[in-house]
Design an enzyme around this catalytic site. Structure first.
Site, PDB file in Angstrom:
ATOM      1  N   LYS A 112      -5.173   7.058   8.083  1.00 63.26           N
ATOM      2  CA  LYS A 112      -3.759   7.129   7.499  1.00 63.26           C
ATOM      3  C   LYS A 112      -3.756   6.730   6.167  1.00 63.26           C
ATOM      4  CE  LYS A 112      -0.065   3.723   8.755  1.00 63.26           C
ATOM      5  NZ  LYS A 112       0.639   2.882   9.509  1.00 63.26           N
ATOM      6  N   HIS A 114      -0.932   5.600   4.198  1.00 62.33           N
ATOM      7  CA  HIS A 114       0.110   4.841   3.700  1.00 62.33           C
ATOM      8  C   HIS A 114       0.083   3.551   4.520  1.00 62.33           C
ATOM      9  CE1 HIS A 114       1.861   7.014   7.195  1.00 62.33           C
ATOM     10  NE2 HIS A 114       2.383   6.014   7.177  1.00 62.33           N
TER      11      HIS A 114
END
Ligand SMILES: O=P(O)(O)OC[C@H]1O[C@H](OP(=O)(O)OP(=O)(O)O)[C@H](O)[C@@H]1O
Length: 226
Positions: A112, A114
């Site tokens: 991921k 963000h």
């Protein structure tokens, strides 16, 4: 056979997670039985499943801080087992001390980029003893990946528990994936049930054709004893 094994096998058959017939495995082998833990998904069955994993863990005496479930199928397992370990031990002062602080974590298959970022979700893995939980082990690839993730986080793998040990040799050895992984990484690799348990379980439940087919499969593909 221990009652948690019986309950687990009853649940596996009831939910169709354990089926008998003719199946082609990932390895190409034609198997008279097939196990798909993904079908153990109703409340009662999940609860029985979590209890069976927890019983194996408590009996094993493995010392650990985190239950780690490799994505994807390991993810719900880690959460329900962590919760069940607490429930089963909260009224026993000694066991409560050992299991009430256990937390769970898991990895994302895609990093991921963000928000909190990274690939680990749940408990921080820095400097912990980690127990890996998964459904099955075929070639040990998923275990190896989880092992590397945990090592990269500066933690150690204390052991591994899966649901079913098919007790069959890997394509390139006389030993099972569990035996190979246990030997390579010097850790306990345990299961709720083995093929031998299934054979005992079926002794007064299955027809002769099924029992003969499973024995024949074991004769051809059964792993050597260490
Ligand atoms: O020992 P191995 O050869 O790695 O096989 C076993 C792994 O394969 C399956 O997961 P898979 O990688 O298919 O991912 P999934 O959990 O997303 O289904 C299973 O849940 C184990 O993690």
């Amino acid at each position: 056979m221990e009652s948690y094994k019986n309950t687990f096998l009853d649940s596996a058959v009831e939910s169709n997670a354990l089926k008998f017939g003719e199946f082609v495995l990932k390895s190409g082998r034609k198997s008279p039985y097939f196990f798909n833990l993904g079908l153990c998904c109703s409340g009662k069955i999940v609860s029985n499943l979590a209890e069976a994993y927890s019983q194996v863990i408590i009996n094993s005496n493995i010392e650990f801080d985190i239950v780690f479930g490799p994505a994807y199928k390991g993810i719900p397992l880690a959460a329900v087992v962590c919760s069940k370990l607490y429930d089963l031990t909260k009224n026993d002062p000694v066991l409560k001390e050992k299991y009430s602080k256990i937390a769970y974590s898991f990895n994302r298959k895609e990093k991921k980029d963000h928000g909190e970022g990274g690939i680990i979700v749940g408990a921080n893995l820095n400097n912990k003893r980690v127990l890996i939980i998964d459904d099955v082990m075929t070639a040990g690839t998923a275990f190896g990946e989880a092992y590397d993730i945990i090592q990269n986080e500066k933690s150690i793998v204390a052991g591994c528990v899966i649901a079913l040990d098919r007790e069959e040799k890997t394509p390139d050895s006389e030993f099972s994936a569990l035996q190979v992984v246990s030997e390579k990484y010097k850790i306990p690799v345990l299961s709720i049930v083995t093929l031998n348990d299934i054979i005992h379980y079926l002794s007064d439940k299955a027809d002769d054709e099924t029992k003969i087919a499973i024995e024949a499969y074991r004769t051809v593909y059964g792993a050597a004893k260490i």
